[in-house]
Scaffold this active site. Structure first.
Site, PDB file in Angstrom:
ATOM      1  CG  ASN A   1      -1.700   1.253   1.397  1.00  0.00           C
ATOM      2  OD1 ASN A   1      -1.857   2.021   0.451  1.00  0.00           O
ATOM      3  ND2 ASN A   1      -2.222   1.487   2.600  1.00  0.00           N
ATOM      4  CD1 TRP A   2       3.384   0.944  -2.984  1.00  0.00           C
ATOM      5  CD2 TRP A   2       3.528   2.219  -4.813  1.00  0.00           C
ATOM      6  NE1 TRP A   2       4.059   0.226  -3.931  1.00  0.00           N
ATOM      7  CE2 TRP A   2       4.172   0.978  -5.079  1.00  0.00           C
ATOM      8  CE3 TRP A   2       3.498   3.183  -5.822  1.00  0.00           C
ATOM      9  CZ2 TRP A   2       4.773   0.696  -6.302  1.00  0.00           C
ATOM     10  CZ3 TRP A   2       4.093   2.885  -7.048  1.00  0.00           C
ATOM     11  CH2 TRP A   2       4.722   1.659  -7.275  1.00  0.00           C
ATOM     12  CE  LYS A   3       0.318   3.493   4.840  1.00  0.00           C
ATOM     13  NZ  LYS A   3      -0.026   3.624   6.239  1.00  0.00           N
TER      14      LYS A   3
ATOM     15  CG  HIS B   1      -5.914   1.876   5.121  1.00  0.00           C
ATOM     16  ND1 HIS B   1      -5.467   2.805   6.037  1.00  0.00           N
ATOM     17  CD2 HIS B   1      -4.884   1.013   4.925  1.00  0.00           C
ATOM     18  CE1 HIS B   1      -4.219   2.506   6.378  1.00  0.00           C
ATOM     19  NE2 HIS B   1      -3.847   1.426   5.719  1.00  0.00           N
TER      20      HIS B   1
ATOM     21  CD  GLU C   1      -2.908   5.503   6.760  1.00  0.00           C
ATOM     22  OE1 GLU C   1      -2.855   5.527   5.518  1.00  0.00           O
ATOM     23  OE2 GLU C   1      -1.984   5.052   7.464  1.00  0.00           O
TER      24      GLU C   1
ATOM     25  CD  GLU D   1      -3.821  -2.554   7.458  1.00  0.00           C
ATOM     26  OE1 GLU D   1      -2.656  -2.726   7.084  1.00  0.00           O
ATOM     27  OE2 GLU D   1      -4.501  -1.561   7.146  1.00  0.00           O
TER      28      GLU D   1
ATOM     29  N   GLY E   1       2.319   2.116  10.808  1.00  0.00           N
ATOM     30  CA  GLY E   1       3.312   3.181  10.678  1.00  0.00           C
ATOM     31  C   GLY E   1       4.039   3.526  11.961  1.00  0.00           C
TER      32      GLY E   1
ATOM     33  CB  SER F   1       4.904  -1.998  12.109  1.00  0.00           C
ATOM     34  OG  SER F   1       4.508  -0.662  12.372  1.00  0.00           O
TER      35      SER F   1
ATOM     36  N   GLY G   1       2.683  -1.179   4.398  1.00  0.00           N
ATOM     37  CA  GLY G   1       2.726   0.236   4.029  1.00  0.00           C
ATOM     38  C   GLY G   1       4.158   0.679   3.794  1.00  0.00           C
ATOM     39  N   GLY G   2       4.770   1.256   4.824  1.00  0.00           N
ATOM     40  CA  GLY G   2       6.107   1.853   4.697  1.00  0.00           C
ATOM     41  C   GLY G   2       7.131   0.948   4.022  1.00  0.00           C
TER      42      GLY G   2
HETATM   43  C1  PEP Z   1      -0.863   0.107   5.971  1.00  0.00           C
HETATM   44  O1  PEP Z   1      -0.702   1.101   5.287  1.00  0.00           O
HETATM   45  O2  PEP Z   1      -1.908  -0.539   5.868  1.00  0.00           O
HETATM   46  C2  PEP Z   1       0.193  -0.299   6.893  1.00  0.00           C
HETATM   47  C3  PEP Z   1       0.065  -1.432   7.523  1.00  0.00           C
HETATM   48  O3  PEP Z   1       1.267   0.535   7.025  1.00  0.00           O
HETATM   49  P1  PEP Z   1       2.672   0.160   7.735  1.00  0.00           P
HETATM   50  O4  PEP Z   1       3.128  -1.125   7.132  1.00  0.00           O
HETATM   51  O5  PEP Z   1       3.569   1.314   7.379  1.00  0.00           O
HETATM   52  O6  PEP Z   1       2.420   0.036   9.180  1.00  0.00           O
END
Ligand code: PEP
Length: 255
Positions: A10-12, A103, A105, A173, A179, A217, A238-239
């Site tokens: 997930n590049w956000k 999500h 966010e 999640e 993050g 994470s 994500g990251g």
């Molecule tokens: C996400 O964006 O769904 C996520 C899990 O981010 P991260 O891996 O950065 O925690």
């Protein structure tokens, strides 16, 4: 039945065509394609979810490869007066096969509710996309002992009636792990995934085989442990999905 793991990047809100505002999204997918060519092939399905502006170009680059493309959100309607929104049909037209809905966010930044998330998942199905439906508790909810109740409520409210393993994936999640570099214990992940599996099975025997991803994470250094937990069928990343080496290492951790 053995489920093939799904690893989702997930590049956000990261990525332009030449890194003009940070990440070079085309270079990132190019690096992943090079890794696929060089092998060994990962034992999982691979999906990247770039920002809407890059979807068509990333889909062009990845066409014919093992990398599928997904959107990060969609509108519930197919078209209409909804300035700034993108429909599931538009995502499919751009080359997507999946879309993330609900999500945390989106739930926090845009006030998205379970009924809206369900409508978006229905839209995904209408357009022939697989919906990745996200659920997860906040830290306050976990500390109050309400994590299971919250996730159960989100599942009941967000999953459409027609959801089945071919058109829907659930991503657990915990909001406090996204993050932050923090993750639940393996025991807590196993307990929550077991609960999600039981809840799905309770909706219909055919739903028990739905893929349940963990997100929060996940990175190269913890992927093997997390992906080895019972009822974890992959990861929403994500990251760590913004670096080809890191994302590839997560995919390689699938057994
Ligand atoms: C996400 O964006 O769904 C996520 C899990 O981010 P991260 O891996 O950065 O925690």
């Amino acid at each position: 039945m053995a489920r093939t793991a799904l690893i989702v990047g997930n590049w956000k809100m990261h990525g332009t065509s030449a890194g003009k505002a940070g990440l070079d999204g085309l270079a990132l997918v190019g690096a992943l394609l090079a890794k696929l060519r060089d092998g060994p092939p990962p034992r999982c399905d691979l999906l990247v979810c770039p920002p809407a502006t890059l979807l068509a170009r990333v889909a062009d680059l990845a066409r014919g490869s093992a990398i599928a493309i997904g959107g990060q959100d969609c509108h519930a309607k197919a078209d209409g007066p909804h300035t700034g929104d993108v429909s599931a049909e538009m995502l499919a037209d751009a080359g997507c096969r999946f879309v993330i809905v609900g999500h945390s966010e989106r739930r926090s930044d845009h006030g998205e509710t379970d009924p809206l998330v369900r409508a978006k998942a229905e839209a995904a199905h209408r357009a022939g996309l697989v919906a990745i439906v996200c659920v997860g508790e906040t830290e306050a909810e976990r500390l109050a002992g309400k994590a299971a109740e919250v996730v159960g409520r989100q599942l009941a409210g967000s999953l459409p009636a027609g959801a089945d393993p071919s058109n829907t994936v659930v991503a657990y999640e915990p909001v406090w792990a996204i993050g932050t570099g923090r993750t639940p214990t393996a025991k807590d992940i196993a307990a929550m995934h077991g609960l999600v599996r039981k809840t799905l099975a309770g909706r219909g025997a055919n739903l028990a085989d739905m893929r349940i991803l963990y997100g929060g994470s996940v990175k190269a250094s913890n992927a093997a442990e997390i992906l080895g937990i019972g009822d974890v069928d992959g990861a929403l990343v994500g990251g760590a999905s913004l670096k080809a080496d890191e994302f590839w290492a997560v995919a390689q951790a699938c057994r």
